[in-house]
Design a protein around this motif. Structure first.
Motif, PDB file in Angstrom:
ATOM      1  N   PRO A   1      68.915   7.299   9.929  1.00 20.54           N
ATOM      2  CA  PRO A   1      68.739   7.333  11.876  1.00 20.54           C
ATOM      3  C   PRO A   1      67.350   6.317  12.192  1.00 20.54           C
ATOM      4  CG  PRO A   1      69.024   9.628  10.619  1.00 20.54           C
ATOM      5  CD  PRO A   1      68.586   8.325   9.279  1.00 20.54           C
ATOM      6  N   SER A   2      67.317   5.658  12.938  1.00 22.98           N
ATOM      7  CA  SER A   2      66.047   5.528  13.760  1.00 22.98           C
ATOM      8  C   SER A   2      65.380   5.938  13.699  1.00 22.98           C
ATOM      9  CB  SER A   2      66.935   4.808  14.649  1.00 22.98           C
ATOM     10  OG  SER A   2      67.512   5.442  16.020  1.00 22.98           O
ATOM     11  N   VAL A   3      65.595   7.114  14.549  1.00 18.64           N
ATOM     12  CA  VAL A   3      64.009   8.066  14.505  1.00 18.64           C
ATOM     13  C   VAL A   3      63.779   8.412  13.240  1.00 18.64           C
ATOM     14  CG1 VAL A   3      65.723   9.843  14.656  1.00 18.64           C
ATOM     15  CG2 VAL A   3      63.799  10.512  15.813  1.00 18.64           C
ATOM     16  N   GLU A   4      64.201   8.722  12.203  1.00 15.02           N
ATOM     17  CA  GLU A   4      63.596   8.275  11.155  1.00 15.02           C
ATOM     18  C   GLU A   4      62.376   7.694  11.092  1.00 15.02           C
ATOM     19  OE1 GLU A   4      63.806   9.401   6.258  1.00 15.02           O
ATOM     20  OE2 GLU A   4      65.654  10.318   7.767  1.00 15.02           O
ATOM     21  N   VAL A   5      63.403   6.723  10.796  1.00 15.53           N
ATOM     22  CA  VAL A   5      62.402   5.079  10.739  1.00 15.53           C
ATOM     23  C   VAL A   5      60.734   5.126  11.325  1.00 15.53           C
ATOM     24  CG1 VAL A   5      62.195   2.622  10.780  1.00 15.53           C
ATOM     25  CG2 VAL A   5      64.226   3.778  10.321  1.00 15.53           C
ATOM     26  N   ILE A   6      61.015   6.038  13.120  1.00 20.69           N
ATOM     27  CA  ILE A   6      59.652   5.416  13.780  1.00 20.69           C
ATOM     28  C   ILE A   6      59.537   6.480  13.050  1.00 20.69           C
ATOM     29  CG2 ILE A   6      59.784   5.332  16.294  1.00 20.69           C
ATOM     30  CD1 ILE A   6      62.595   4.517  16.583  1.00 20.69           C
TER      31      ILE A   6
ATOM     32  N   SER B   1      59.090   4.132  22.683  1.00 24.06           N
ATOM     33  CA  SER B   1      60.083   4.793  21.380  1.00 24.06           C
ATOM     34  C   SER B   1      59.735   6.512  22.069  1.00 24.06           C
ATOM     35  CB  SER B   1      60.403   4.789  20.158  1.00 24.06           C
ATOM     36  OG  SER B   1      59.083   5.561  19.627  1.00 24.06           O
ATOM     37  N   ALA B   2      59.614   6.427  22.472  1.00 24.38           N
ATOM     38  CA  ALA B   2      59.025   8.407  22.913  1.00 24.38           C
ATOM     39  C   ALA B   2      60.824   8.513  23.527  1.00 24.38           C
ATOM     40  CB  ALA B   2      58.614   8.178  24.614  1.00 24.38           C
ATOM     41  N   GLU B   3      61.316   8.049  24.100  1.00 28.96           N
ATOM     42  CA  GLU B   3      63.191   8.108  24.876  1.00 28.96           C
ATOM     43  C   GLU B   3      63.684   8.599  23.715  1.00 28.96           C
ATOM     44  OE1 GLU B   3      65.823   5.320  26.370  1.00 28.96           O
ATOM     45  OE2 GLU B   3      63.711   4.148  26.566  1.00 28.96           O
ATOM     46  N   TYR B   4      63.965   7.862  22.735  1.00 30.79           N
ATOM     47  CA  TYR B   4      65.196   8.040  21.726  1.00 30.79           C
ATOM     48  C   TYR B   4      63.819   8.923  20.381  1.00 30.79           C
ATOM     49  CZ  TYR B   4      65.110   3.515  23.162  1.00 30.79           C
ATOM     50  OH  TYR B   4      66.220   2.402  23.984  1.00 30.79           O
ATOM     51  N   LEU B   5      62.848   9.514  20.131  1.00 30.48           N
ATOM     52  CA  LEU B   5      62.322  10.804  19.793  1.00 30.48           C
ATOM     53  C   LEU B   5      62.118  12.051  20.147  1.00 30.48           C
ATOM     54  CD1 LEU B   5      58.755   9.137  18.999  1.00 30.48           C
ATOM     55  CD2 LEU B   5      60.311   9.049  17.897  1.00 30.48           C
TER      56      LEU B   5
END
Length: 122
Positions: A25-30, A77-81
């Motif tokens: 998932p993108s949140v994990e990559v970020i 990326s705060a909104e996605y985290l």
């Protein structure tokens, strides 16, 4: 003597040790990227050593770059985290404060590493 080092490409696609990037998932990559930047910046500030001022790893120029990159990543990326955003912001601010304390001549407010993305850190 045989080298037992295995490259990820040699494990095979059914190996449990390999995760396809598309499956993460993108949140994990970020988050992983942010944690790597956090850790690297802390090392460059000498924070991993008992005496940061005399750490052989201390390099404020490198720390500045890492903190700025982290600030850009966390801010953009705060909104996605989701719930991961606050701890990453806290870690970032701690690094920014540590950088200010470590600097012989601290940057003016708003000019420190990453502050163009986060605003002044006091």
């Amino acid at each position: 003597m045989q080298d037992d080092t295995v490259n990820a490409g040699e494990l095979g696609e059914n190996s449990p040790d390999v995760r396809e990037l598309r499956e993460i998932p993108s949140v994990e990559v970020i988050s992983r990227a942010a944690v790597m930047l956090l850790s690297a910046a802390a090392e460059r500030l000498g924070l991993a050593d008992a005496e940061p001022e005399s750490s052989p790893h201390r390099d404020l120029d490198e720390a500045r770059r890492l903190i700025t990159a982290l600030a850009g990543l966390v801010t953009s990326s705060a909104e996605y985290l989701g719930l991961h955003a606050a701890p990453l912001r806290d870690g970032l601010q701690s690094l920014q404060r540590a950088f200010r304390e470590a600097s012989a001549v601290p940057d003016p407010p708003g000019q420190g590493p990453g502050e163009k993305y986060t605003g002044p850190v006091h």
